[in-house]
Design an enzyme around this catalytic site. Sequence first.
Site, PDB file in Angstrom:
ATOM      1  N   HIS A 163      -1.086   5.779   7.558  1.00 51.62           N
ATOM      2  CA  HIS A 163      -2.244   4.952   7.216  1.00 51.62           C
ATOM      3  C   HIS A 163      -2.475   3.983   8.364  1.00 51.62           C
ATOM      4  CE1 HIS A 163      -4.988   2.349   5.168  1.00 51.62           C
ATOM      5  NE2 HIS A 163      -4.125   1.346   5.113  1.00 51.62           N
ATOM      6  N   HIS A 189      -5.315   1.033  10.448  1.00 51.53           N
ATOM      7  CA  HIS A 189      -6.469   0.130  10.407  1.00 51.53           C
ATOM      8  C   HIS A 189      -7.214   0.178  11.742  1.00 51.53           C
ATOM      9  CE1 HIS A 189      -4.033  -2.393   7.255  1.00 51.53           C
ATOM     10  NE2 HIS A 189      -4.529  -1.273   6.748  1.00 51.53           N
ATOM     11  N   HIS A 233     -11.800  -0.531   5.921  1.00 50.96           N
ATOM     12  CA  HIS A 233     -10.356  -0.674   5.863  1.00 50.96           C
ATOM     13  C   HIS A 233      -9.663   0.140   6.967  1.00 50.96           C
ATOM     14  CE1 HIS A 233      -6.597  -0.362   2.987  1.00 50.96           C
ATOM     15  NE2 HIS A 233      -6.264  -0.619   4.230  1.00 50.96           N
ATOM     16  N   GLU A 262       0.810  -1.222   0.000  1.00 51.33           N
ATOM     17  CA  GLU A 262       0.000   0.000   0.000  1.00 51.33           C
ATOM     18  C   GLU A 262       0.848   1.279   0.000  1.00 51.33           C
ATOM     19  OE1 GLU A 262      -4.227  -0.312   1.536  1.00 51.33           O
ATOM     20  OE2 GLU A 262      -3.020  -0.897   3.263  1.00 51.33           O
TER      21      GLU A 262
HETATM   22 ZN   LIG Z   1      -4.305  -0.653   4.766  1.00 50.43          ZN
END
Ligand SMILES: [Zn+2]
Length: 234
Positions: free
Chosen positions: A56, A58, A136, A37
């Site tokens: 980023h 989760h 996500h 990613e």
């Molecule tokens: Zn991710």
Amino acid sequence: MSSFIAPATVTSERDLVEFSVADGEPVDPRAPKGYSERYIHSEIFKRYPAVQAVIHSHSDAVVPYSISGVPLQAAFHMAGFLGDGVPVYDIAKFYRPQDKRDLLVRNIPLGESLAVLFGSRLDAEPEHAAVLMRGHGFTVQGSSIMDAVMRAVYTQQNALIQTTALLTHSAHFRAPLGEQSQDDQDMDPESSEPTYLTKEEAADATEMTLWSGGRPWRLWLREVESQSLYVNMA
Ligand SMILES: [Zn+2]
């Protein structure tokens, strides 16, 4: 970025891989495997030169706001950067026929479609600090690593606070149907949901966290330095 290991287990520069912003490929073709990613990061950096850090996550506290239709809103003073609305990225709108449907941002076109949601002004600071990603997690951008870390931490805390507020509000104001009194039915519209920061409060709170952010930042650094989980071999 860290190579294909949990970022918290990075111990030195040897665990890092340098990627090109232009195409998300490793600068050194012999580099170890990287995150699939990484295009989240490269496409945001490419589109917004003012951005210096991208995180980023989760976070399970935040994911419900990406799938429920309930908008994540600035619920407390340390999350003014959420502004008056946080976009939700639905990757299903952007898959190409050959893309895996595993919700991962695996290539440049998917990374670009996410980056666009931060705001449309090229060569300027993005309009939004955070974007939720359906089923996500979320991504935040910042003008420094400290800025991005604060936004990531407080986005999660804001989600926890908002969820608690919604549950508390519902328990207090929402009697089961059939048991509602006339008072319930005549409820003041202002009691129909928790009170969030106004647009003006969010803007001023964002400014406040710029000068006050050094305090929690130094605390978090001390926590990292004092826990044996984190090892610094540099
Ligand atoms: Zn991710």
